[in-house]
Write a protein that holds these residues in place. Structure first.
Motif, PDB file in Angstrom:
ATOM      1  N   TRP A 101       0.841  -1.198   0.000  1.00 26.34           N
ATOM      2  CA  TRP A 101       0.000   0.000   0.000  1.00 26.34           C
ATOM      3  C   TRP A 101       0.875   1.247   0.000  1.00 26.34           C
ATOM      4  N   TYR A 102       0.624   2.128  -0.959  1.00 24.67           N
ATOM      5  CA  TYR A 102       1.304   3.419  -1.035  1.00 24.67           C
ATOM      6  C   TYR A 102       0.263   4.541  -0.933  1.00 24.67           C
ATOM      7  N   VAL A 103       0.651   5.647  -0.322  1.00 28.07           N
ATOM      8  CA  VAL A 103      -0.213   6.819  -0.358  1.00 28.07           C
ATOM      9  C   VAL A 103      -0.241   7.347  -1.785  1.00 28.07           C
ATOM     10  N   ALA A 104      -1.444   7.472  -2.334  1.00 26.46           N
ATOM     11  CA  ALA A 104      -1.603   7.962  -3.704  1.00 26.46           C
ATOM     12  C   ALA A 104      -1.894   9.458  -3.740  1.00 26.46           C
ATOM     13  N   PRO A 121      -6.694  -1.918  -6.510  1.00 24.69           N
ATOM     14  CA  PRO A 121      -7.272  -1.853  -5.162  1.00 24.69           C
ATOM     15  C   PRO A 121      -6.947  -0.499  -4.532  1.00 24.69           C
ATOM     16  N   VAL A 122      -7.927   0.093  -3.906  1.00 26.90           N
ATOM     17  CA  VAL A 122      -7.733   1.408  -3.305  1.00 26.90           C
ATOM     18  C   VAL A 122      -8.570   1.478  -2.034  1.00 26.90           C
ATOM     19  N   ILE A 123      -8.030   2.101  -1.006  1.00 27.70           N
ATOM     20  CA  ILE A 123      -8.769   2.301   0.237  1.00 27.70           C
ATOM     21  C   ILE A 123      -8.564   3.735   0.711  1.00 27.70           C
ATOM     22  N   TRP A 129      -5.033   5.352  -0.438  1.00 30.10           N
ATOM     23  CA  TRP A 129      -3.958   4.381  -0.595  1.00 30.10           C
ATOM     24  C   TRP A 129      -4.237   3.493  -1.803  1.00 30.10           C
ATOM     25  N   VAL A 130      -3.193   3.163  -2.538  1.00 28.02           N
ATOM     26  CA  VAL A 130      -3.340   2.312  -3.718  1.00 28.02           C
ATOM     27  C   VAL A 130      -2.360   1.148  -3.638  1.00 28.02           C
TER      28      VAL A 130
END
Length: 348
Positions: A7-10, A97-99, A106-107
């Protein structure tokens, strides 16, 4: 160069409030948008019709409409409709996937089957009303791992940040490094020193004297893929330092989310979370402005470093004792990348 199954901050939510956002992450061009149902979606920023950027279009209901010829793309990467055309045979594009959590989008740029919200490490300060957070975003032209090195060894503060957080005691005090699984920790504790300008201001912000000796600490935590949280603070000398009572200290967490764009560029989501006077918005703005100037100084150094390294790709660099935190963090990154590159077993 970077692990994709993570998960990375997008972006921050405000970046997609009014229109879609196109952003490259780990060499993946992605379009982010918020549907009418309030949910965030992320799809490949590529219209299957003529290759236009979907992020230059607009949102209609829960779909993304291409601004070139009106193709309507669903959040799962399947074309929903297009004026005057049947779209059943259109190829599906990649959906990510994204949250939305902790105030960030996050992506997961890698294998969607491996994505799980449970793999996003907990941020204890983000959902707690006793904490305040202020931060920003810098686009930096350097390999994100150079920033990992920078944040896991704060010796440079003495020389790069002379007017804010730097002081000679930083490079005069030994740093300790330990690794616990995928978690790297570097620690430095400075006793009975005078607070530098940035911490003088924070002491005043918590109604504490700023002209007396303090015990200062820096505890840096690396977590994969490239997140660094740094516990920082000062307490009036002799009051217990890191463990001092809240009335005798000011402490914060420096928040660093490093999101690779390419091998030599990155998105740097930075900020500071604090648990003193959390409702003081003026103090939040003051700290954010001060921190922005500090990180701007880092940016100038790192971009120049990257240019130098590109000019001399074969030069071997020295590894010193102070580099241990960065070295251990890079080993974890390398291991994760290597694991992703292993051939997957073929089902019988």
């Amino acid at each position: 160069m970077f692990a994709k199954n993570a998960w990375y901050v997008a972006c921050t939510p405000d970046e997609i409030d009014d229109k879609p956002l196109g952003r490259t992450i780990c060499n993946e061009k992605i379009a982010f948008y918020r549907g009418s149902d309030g949910k965030v979606a992320a799809v490949e920023d590529f219209c299957p019709h003529r290759g236009a950027q979907l992020s230059l279009g607009y949102v209609c209901d829960n779909n993304l409409v291409c601004g070139y010829h009106g193709l309507v793309m669903g959040c799962e990467g399947k074309t929903v409709s297009m004026p005057g055309q049947r779209v059943g045979g259109f190829p599906k594009i990649k959906a990510y996937p994204v949250i939305e959590k902790y105030g960030f989008i996050w992506v997961w740029p890698g294998d969607a089957a491996q994505a799980s919200p449970d793999k996003l490490h907990h941020l204890e300060w983000a959902d707690n009303p006793d904490w305040a957070y202020g931060g920003g975003l810098y686009y930096i032209k350097c390999d994100y791992r150079l920033m990992v090195d920078n944040l896991m060894d704060l010796t440079h503060e003495t020389y790069v940040h002379t007017t804010s957080i730097g002081q000679k005691e930083i490079d005069e005090t030994p740093v300790s490094t330990k690794t616990e699984g995928d978690h790297v920790i570097t620690s430095r504790f400075m006793d009975n020193v005078m607070p530098p300008p940035f911490w003088k201001a924070n002491l005043r912000g918590n109604n504490l004297a700023d002209d007396v000796p303090v015990d200062r600490w820096q505890v840096c935590h690396f977590s994969p893929p490239s997140h660094v949280m740094i516990e920082v603070g000062v307490a009036h000398a002799g009051k217990g330092g890191y463990h001092a009572d809240a009335k005798d200290k000011v402490s914060s967490i420096v928040v660093d989310f490093l999101t690779p764009e390419t091998e030599t560029t990155m998105w740097y989501f930075w900020g500071m979370a604090r648990n003193f006077n959390p409702k003081d918005k003026n103090l939040t703005a003051q700290i954010r402005d001060g921190q922005a100037k500090v990180f701007a100084e880092d940016t100038a150094v790192l971009e120049a470093q990257q240019r130098n390294l590109l000019l001399h790709p074969s030069r071997k660099l020295l590894l010193l004792n102070i580099d241990a935190g960065g070295v251990q963090s890079r080993r974890i990154i390398d291991r994760l990348i290597a694991a992703e590159q292993q051939p997957q077993p073929v089902a019988a």
